[in-house]
Structures are given as C-alpha cells and as structure tokens.
Enzyme design. Structure first.
Site, PDB file in Angstrom:
ATOM      1  N   ASP A 344      -3.732 -16.536 -17.123  1.00  0.00           N
ATOM      2  CA  ASP A 344      -4.493 -17.761 -16.903  1.00  0.00           C
ATOM      3  C   ASP A 344      -5.787 -17.648 -17.712  1.00  0.00           C
ATOM      4  OD1 ASP A 344      -5.278 -20.191 -15.697  1.00  0.00           O
ATOM      5  OD2 ASP A 344      -6.438 -19.085 -14.213  1.00  0.00           O
ATOM      6  N   ASP A 553      -5.929 -15.952 -11.035  1.00  0.00           N
ATOM      7  CA  ASP A 553      -6.861 -15.779  -9.915  1.00  0.00           C
ATOM      8  C   ASP A 553      -6.895 -16.941  -8.948  1.00  0.00           C
ATOM      9  OD1 ASP A 553     -10.037 -17.149 -10.667  1.00  0.00           O
ATOM     10  OD2 ASP A 553      -8.189 -17.552 -11.752  1.00  0.00           O
ATOM     11  N   ASP A 557      -2.270 -20.505  -9.085  1.00  0.00           N
ATOM     12  CA  ASP A 557      -1.517 -19.448  -9.762  1.00  0.00           C
ATOM     13  C   ASP A 557      -0.526 -18.757  -8.831  1.00  0.00           C
ATOM     14  OD1 ASP A 557      -2.842 -19.808 -12.194  1.00  0.00           O
ATOM     15  OD2 ASP A 557      -4.477 -18.480 -11.615  1.00  0.00           O
TER      16      ASP A 557
END
Length: 660
Positions: A344, A553, A557
């Site tokens: 990410d 995080d 996700d």
C-alpha cells in the site's frame, strides 16, 4: 489494606515460583554432576584394577547408584508416556537401551548413555530459556498498576479496571499502563518492548502513546483510548504466545516422522537381535543384543525433535527483538518463499501524516462553471465558510486526511454534521447546516451528478472536493511525504532477491504513479477500492510459482492482508483490523523491516535444514557401523547426544546474529 496484603501474597507467590524453579534447576545439575563423578571414578577403578573387591554386586551397586539420578527421571517420563498411550518416544528408546546395557553387564556404557542424554536435555532447556528471553522481556513489560485521576487525586488501581477516556499519570521510570493520547506537552519514552527500538522516542502533546512504553523524563499525563485487554502490549503478548503454537510444516513433518520412525527403529532392533540366529553359524545372543542396543541409542531422534523447534523458536525471538512479530513459525517459512511484494502507499511507504497544501473555493473556477450552468447557480463561499462545512463532515471520519483537515483554523460558527455515511472508496455524505454536503474524490462528485472543473484533473496531490446541495464549492489539496526509510526499503527488498515490487493504492493514480516512480517500483496502480486491490492480488497469486506478500496498514487493507500468502501490517500506525488480520506485524512502522523479516526467515530455515542434514547424515553412518559391529556404545553416545549438542549450538546462533 486488604489490597496491599493481596498484592504482597501475589508477590510472594511469584517469588516462591521463581525460587522453586531455580532450586529444581540446581538440583538437576547437582544430580548430573554426582552421576558424572561416580561414572569417572568407576571407570578409573575398572581400568587400573585398583580395588580387588570392586567386582560382582559391589560393581553393580556402584553403577546403579550412578545411573539412578539421571536414569530415573527418563524412565519415569517414558512410563508416563506409555500410560498415555504413547509407547514409542525417545524416553522409551533410552530406557530400553540403557537397561539392556545393564542386563548384559555393560554398566559404564549404560550410565554414560543416560548421563549424556541428561546433559543434552540440560543444554536444550538452557537454550530454550535463552530463546524465550525476548518473550519474557515482553511479559515483564506488562504494567501492573495505573494511577487514575479520581475525586481530585491520582489513585493506584489495576490497569484492567481503567475505562476509556480516563486520565492517568505516569511517573519517571514507570510503564505506561494503557494505550492513549499524551496530555502533557511532551514525553521521552523507551518503546523497546513495543517496537524493538532501543533509542528514546520523543512524543508531543495529542500524539499516541502505547502501553508498555517506559517514561524516561518527568511526570506525564495520558488520556486512555483503549481498555487494557485491547492495548498494544496485550495484543503483542497474545500474538507472541500464540506464535509458538503455530508450527511450521517442517516441525509438523518431523513430529509425524518421529512417531513413525521410532517404532520402526524398535522393531529393526528386535530383528537385529533375533534374525541373525537363522543366518549366522556362530550366533551369540549377547553380541547381537549389544549391537541392537547401540542401534537404539544411535537412532534416537533427539537431535531432530529438540533442535528444529528450538531453531524456529530462536527465529521468532530474534524477529521480535528486531521489532517484527510473526504469528507463527509457519510464516517464518512462508517469508522465505516470497517472490512478489505488493504494498500500500499511505501509511506504509509514506508517513500518512497529511497537511493542507492549498484551499481553493469555487470562485477560482466560476467562469468555467458559469459556461455550463450559469454563475447564479454557484453561490459564493469564502475559504473559511467552505472549510467549516468540510471540517464538520471530517469530524465523523478516522481517515488520516481528516486529521489534517481538522487542524485547519476556521473563523466563524462551528457547524455540526448529521446523517453522515461513508461511501466506500469515495468519501462522505451528510447534512450540515440543513444542506446536503458531499466530501470526497471526483468519483463521489460524478456519481452524484456534480460538475467538477476539468482543471482539477491535472492536480497530482491528494484532493478533497466539496459539494453543497449538489453544487461544486471548492477543494483542498493534501500533501503526504515518504517515510525516511522508504528508498532503503525498496533497495533492501531487491537485495533480498525479490523479483517483483508492486504498489496498489486507494489514492489517486497520479499520486501513486509519482511515488512509485520516485521509489523505482516496478508497477503501480492507484484509485483502487478494497475489492480492486483484492482482485489484483488474486491475479498475482494465480501466476505460476508466485508467492505474494502484501504490506499495508489500513482497515481497507484487511481483505488483501487475509488473501495474500503473507500479510504484513504496520503495528504502530496501523489499524487494529489490519493487525488482527495480518500474519506478520512490523511494530516500528518501518517498511524496511520487511526485508529484515525475510532475512531472519531465511537464516532460520537454513539452520533448521543444516540440523536435519547433520542428524540424518551422522546417524545414518553410525547406524550402519553399529549394525555390522564396528561401533561401540561410546560411538552411539556421540552419534546421539553429540549430534544433539551440535544441533542445539547451531540453533542458538540465531540469537547472536545481526541483520542489516
């Protein structure tokens, strides 16, 4: 008074437990030393024939006394296993082999086998205790009291009774008992138990602090944000303790192998004793029994059963010392096979700490918009007025961008939002000051038929658009910055041999591409909803021989973390949902620790396979030598206890290694 007495009793109970464990350990060492001295003296008397009376029953009694301190605990353990239905264990093998040695008059060798086996167990226990050192340090980090503000004073209570929103005080040298927000101006904290970082961390007012951190300078006050059971230290402890129960495939294989291998060895030993009667001309039962006993000692799977779990335990301990929590040994193995890393952007390689870069009202775009619908349809709002609408909405959000917007100082009356709902991957919708307000990205505006100035498409930074009663009111650009170790992360991941690095983000594709280019990431895609990220990872997993690790995080996700072969979550800034879902937690919020996790996993696996090769190689050679009569019980001791000792020492190396 009663509470103090109870605490005193608990303290005495803990102390007595520690003392009894220490006394038991000392007793075991003393018994082993006693047996060793008796054995050496007996062998010396035998060799020099110094005492003529040292024959017959005197000699038997002497070696029996030497045998009992080290042999009885093993025989007892074997008997308990048999009562529980587990006949073929290493305790059973050692008991049969040594008692058999006594039966044929090989007393010194019987004592030696059991003595060195007991010494090997002592080394094993010492190694395991050392490997548990990091976990014990975490256990010691659990705070046992909290000073809570009640009725005008701070009183000491059990941390488990403290509620969210209460004010607690932490003195110098004390541990913060619960997660919270710092109320004092600043604090210097030792967060080693949480992050693995030894250097002090300076925290300023309104920033997060975590349970288990030690206050280094001045009395501080904290407002709690979580209950004790949900605090960072409690969560970490739970994950570490559960990690030891999640065995790797190698450990599970060795356990199954030992259960099949041991009975086969016993029956082979029986065959080695009896079958030669039918094929050998001068069959001597004692000689073939002696060979079978040697065969039993050599074939004991101690080196495998001891060293492999110890190796993985050492790997888990080394990782936690480096601020990386693996939720099981199986994930240490999985990390070694990763060849594709997906990450990410926000909060992973960037700090996730946004700041307003520019505030633009619709006035800047009035000519363009008036050409479409007429300027009269677009009431003029000042910057402060638009921000009041925006801030009222963002008060209902937990997104990092919301925090940046709420730091804006807007003059005028504070508005309150109602009926706020989140539109996944797009933004927020609600009512402010009796007007319908949309706050989010262009996709949100388009789906609600709000005309957006085309000039906004050229903006690279994160942009939050505002629409009031279906009309575009302006936007705010938000800037994020890379983490200090972001470049180092990509470099280390490549040095670890990872073939493909990919970035998937919910942020604008233009921002995602800009960050990917700056970090030299192979491929990137932005503007993704959680299900889009999941689909991309599923496609990657379908590729031949692809093992995918995803690092993220946020709450969005969590699905990808669960679907990837190895899910890696940021433990400091990361959401609770992401941390619960992930397989690996990076406590320091440093993405570069991922590469270190791969290194630790590979070192662990390498040592485990070294031990497997050593055990099978040496034992194989000595099994053949024992079966054909070229190895004595002393060589058998070396092949069993010696190999176990070498394997244990090899496993301990993990606790001394440094990874960069």
């Amino acid at each position: 008074m009663k509470k103090k007495k109870l605490q005193l009793r608990e303290l005495k109970g803990k102390q007595s437990t520690v003392i009894s464990a220490s006394e038991k350990k000392l007793k075991t060492y003393l018994l082993a030393i006693f047996s060793f001295v008796m054995l050496i003296v007996g062998i010396a008397i035998d060799y020099f024939d110094a005492f003529p009376f040292f024959k017959g029953w005197v000699r038997i009694v002497w070696y029996t006394v030497a045998y009992i301190p080290v042999g009885f605990p093993v025989i007892k353990e074997g008997w308990e296993s048999i009562k529980n239905g587990d006949f073929f264990t290493e305790f059973f093998l050692m008991s049969i082999a040594t008692l058999g040695a006594f039966a044929i008059g090989e007393y010194p060798e019987g004592v030696a086998v059991m003595l060195f086996y007991a010494v090997g167990e002592l080394f094993q226990n010492a190694a395991v205790n050392r490997a548990k050192g990091n976990i014990k340090a975490l256990l010691d980090a659990r705070p046992d009291e909290a000073l809570v503000y009640k009725n005008g004073d701070f009183v000491s209570v059990n941390p488990e009774t403290v509620e969210i929103g209460e004010k607690i005080q932490v003195r110098v040298g004390e541990k913060i008992p619960l997660d919270g927000i710092l109320l004092s101006e600043k604090a210097s904290l030792n967060t080693a138990a949480i992050t693995g970082e030894s250097k002090p961390d300076t925290i300023t007012q309104n920033e997060k602090v975590f349970a288990g951190s030690i206050n280094l300078d001045g009395v501080i006050e904290v407002e709690t944000t979580k209950k004790f059971k949900d605090s960072s230290i409690a969560r970490i402890l739970d994950m570490v303790q559960n990690a030891t129960a999640r065995k790797s495939k190698t450990e599970l294989f060795i356990r199954k192998f030992a259960r099949i291998y041991t009975p086969i060895v016993v029956f082979l030993a029986i065959g080695l004793t009896l079958l030669p009667y039918f094929f050998v001309d001068e069959y001597v039962f004692r000689d073939w029994l002696y060979r079978a006993l040697i065969f039993l000692v050599i074939s004991c799977p101690c080196a495998l059963v001891i060293s492999i779990p110890l190796g993985y335990f050492g790997g888990l301990g080394a990782a936690s010392r480096n601020g990386i929590l693996f939720k099981g040994a199986s994930f240490l193995d999985a990390m070694t096979k990763v060849n594709t890393v997906v990450m990410d952007k926000t909060g992973t390689v960037t700090k996730g700490v946004f700041k307003i870069k520019e505030v633009v009202t619709k006035n800047n775009f009035a000519p363009a918009l008036s050409a479409v619908k007429g300027e009269a349809e677009f009431p003029v709002l000042s910057e402060a007025e638009m921000m009041q609408y925006l801030m009222a909405m963002e008060e209902q959000s937990t997104h990092p961008i919301a925090k940046a917007i709420l730091e804006y100082k807007a003059e005028g009356a504070d508005f309150k939002a109602s009926e706020v709902s989140e539109v996944a991957g797009k933004g927020l919708k609600g009512i402010v000051n009796h007007k319908e307000v949309l706050v989010g990205n262009k996709a949100l505006m388009t789906s609600n038929n709000v005309d957006v100035p085309p000039e906004t498409d050229a903006i690279v930074e994160s942009i939050v658009m505002v629409a009031i009663d279906g009309k575009f009111a302006g936007y705010v650009t938000i800037a994020d910055e890379l983490k200090e170790d972001a470049h180092h992360t990509i470099q280390q991941i490549r040095e670890a041999g990872i073939a493909k690095i990919i970035m998937l983000s919910g942020d604008k594709d233009s921002i995602t591409q800009q960050v990917a280019k700056e970090l030299n990431i192979d491929w990137a895609k932005g503007g993704l909803l959680p299900e889009d990220k999941l689909n991309e990872v599923e496609k990657l997993k379908e590729q031949p021989e692809s093992t995918v690790a995803f690092m993220g995080d946020g709450i969005n996700d969590a699905p990808v973390l669960a679907a990837s072969d190895v899910g890696i979550a940021m433990g400091g800034l990361g959401s609770d949902v992401a941390i619960e879902t992930a397989d690996v937690i990076i406590q320091t919020d440093q993405p570069s620790r991922m590469a270190r996790g791969i290194q630790i996993g590979r070192s662990t696996r390498r040592i485990v396979w070294q031990n497997i090769g050593l055990a099978f190689g040496v034992k194989g050679i000595f099994l053949v030598l024992g079966a054909i009569g070229l190895a004595t019980m002393w060589e058998a001791v070396f092949a069993d206890v010696g190999v176990s000792f070498v394997a244990i020492v090899n496993a301990i190396r993990l606790q001394k290694m440094n990874w960069k």
